[in-house]
Enzyme design. Structure first.
Site, mmCIF file in Angstrom:
data_model
loop_
_atom_site.group_PDB
_atom_site.id
_atom_site.type_symbol
_atom_site.label_atom_id
_atom_site.label_comp_id
_atom_site.label_asym_id
_atom_site.label_seq_id
_atom_site.Cartn_x
_atom_site.Cartn_y
_atom_site.Cartn_z
ATOM 1 N N HIS A 156 46.142 11.208 -77.076
ATOM 2 C CA HIS A 156 45.403 9.952 -77.497
ATOM 3 C C HIS A 156 44.043 10.189 -76.789
ATOM 4 C CE1 HIS A 156 49.610 7.821 -76.564
ATOM 5 N NE2 HIS A 156 49.467 7.797 -77.651
ATOM 6 N N SER B 278 54.038 10.074 -76.251
ATOM 7 C CA SER B 278 54.311 9.430 -75.122
ATOM 8 C C SER B 278 55.820 9.520 -74.878
ATOM 9 C CB SER B 278 54.079 7.864 -75.251
ATOM 10 O OG SER B 278 52.746 7.552 -75.462
ATOM 11 N N ARG C 228 49.519 14.258 -86.530
ATOM 12 C CA ARG C 228 50.091 15.175 -85.686
ATOM 13 C C ARG C 228 50.676 16.083 -86.769
ATOM 14 N NH1 ARG C 228 52.607 11.569 -81.051
ATOM 15 N NH2 ARG C 228 52.825 10.371 -83.112
HETATM 16 P P1 ADP Z 1 52.269 3.775 -82.076
HETATM 17 O O1 ADP Z 1 53.221 3.369 -81.567
HETATM 18 O O2 ADP Z 1 51.256 3.000 -82.881
HETATM 19 O O3 ADP Z 1 52.457 4.867 -83.038
HETATM 20 P P2 ADP Z 1 51.144 5.506 -80.275
HETATM 21 O O4 ADP Z 1 50.698 5.193 -78.806
HETATM 22 O O5 ADP Z 1 52.295 6.478 -80.251
HETATM 23 O O6 ADP Z 1 50.871 4.188 -81.162
HETATM 24 O O7 ADP Z 1 49.904 6.398 -80.716
HETATM 25 C C1 ADP Z 1 48.673 5.948 -80.867
HETATM 26 C C2 ADP Z 1 47.660 6.681 -81.748
HETATM 27 O O8 ADP Z 1 47.544 7.791 -81.225
HETATM 28 C C3 ADP Z 1 48.367 6.961 -83.135
HETATM 29 O O9 ADP Z 1 47.272 7.060 -84.230
HETATM 30 C C4 ADP Z 1 49.084 8.472 -82.927
HETATM 31 O O10 ADP Z 1 49.153 8.851 -84.098
HETATM 32 C C5 ADP Z 1 47.893 9.205 -82.151
HETATM 33 N N1 ADP Z 1 48.448 9.998 -81.267
HETATM 34 C C6 ADP Z 1 49.381 10.072 -80.487
HETATM 35 N N2 ADP Z 1 49.702 11.275 -79.897
HETATM 36 C C7 ADP Z 1 48.947 12.111 -80.433
HETATM 37 C C8 ADP Z 1 48.485 13.691 -80.299
HETATM 38 N N3 ADP Z 1 49.486 14.385 -79.419
HETATM 39 N N4 ADP Z 1 47.449 14.161 -80.886
HETATM 40 C C9 ADP Z 1 46.830 13.281 -81.963
HETATM 41 N N5 ADP Z 1 47.012 11.942 -82.090
HETATM 42 C C10 ADP Z 1 48.127 11.199 -81.277
#
Ligand code: ADP
Length: 164
Positions: A18, A129, A91
């Site tokens: 993130h 996460s 991802r």
């Molecule tokens: P949601 O519950 O909306 O999927 P997340 O907290 O899981 O929210 O993710 C928020 C954003 O961060 C999303 O756009 C997700 O694709 C991106 N994201 C999460 N982990 C990564 C990562 N390792 N690399 C790139 N983007 C990520």
């Protein structure tokens, strides 16, 4: 007029993946709102204030980044805060179908709202996460997943091994 974008997510908790997306968005756009959403489909481990607190400690130093909690439709929240685009990280192909559906839905609800996808940094494509939660719950090492300033608080909360 400067470009405002919104980076929405659950951030339960924030990871290096993130942080990478938020930092890159902050380099590309004038103002970045990190939107911490109440996600009906997921029961969070950390409440919204804790998730906002972790984000403040990890990306709060970026001068054009604001961290805001939201409860509602992303399309409406984006309009309320003057964001013209949503920034999401991609991802893998497995993220694509859901992200594409959300982007088209948001465009239907708010035709002025674009969605911009940033390719995940290669070193974080595996990271989520959920991975942090799974590994920490068994007492595993999460130092490569979350920054030091929030590590202990997250680890102590999630580590079930240490609690028996
Ligand atoms: P949601 O519950 O909306 O999927 P997340 O907290 O899981 O929210 O993710 C928020 C954003 O961060 C999303 O756009 C997700 O694709 C991106 N994201 C999460 N982990 C990564 C990562 N390792 N690399 C790139 N983007 C990520």
């Amino acid at each position: 007029m400067g470009k405002t974008v919104i980076c929405p997510g659950s951030f339960d908790p924030v990871t290096y993946g993130h942080i990478d997306i938020i930092t890159r968005a902050a380099n590309m756009f004038d103002r970045v709102i990190v939107g911490v959403f109440v996600n009906m489909d997921k029961k969070p481990n950390f409440d919204i204030e804790e998730r906002i607190g972790f984000l403040r400690r990890t990306v709060g130093h970026l001068p054009n980044v604001e961290i805001v909690g939201f409860d509602g439709l992303l399309a409406n929240c984006a309009k309320e805060c003057g964001a013209s685009a949503v920034v999401r990280g991609l991802r893998a192909v497995s993220d694509f179908e859901y992200e594409f559906q959300m982007a088209l839905t948001n465009k239907k609800l708010n035709p002025d709202l674009e969605t911009v996808f940033l390719a995940s940094d290669a070193q974080y494509t595996y990271l989520s996460s959920s991975i942090v939660k799974n590994v920490a719950s068994f007492g595993g090492d999460i130092t490569n997943f979350v920054p030091e300033c929030i590590h202990d608080e997250i680890f102590e909360r999630l580590n079930r091994k240490g609690k028996n």
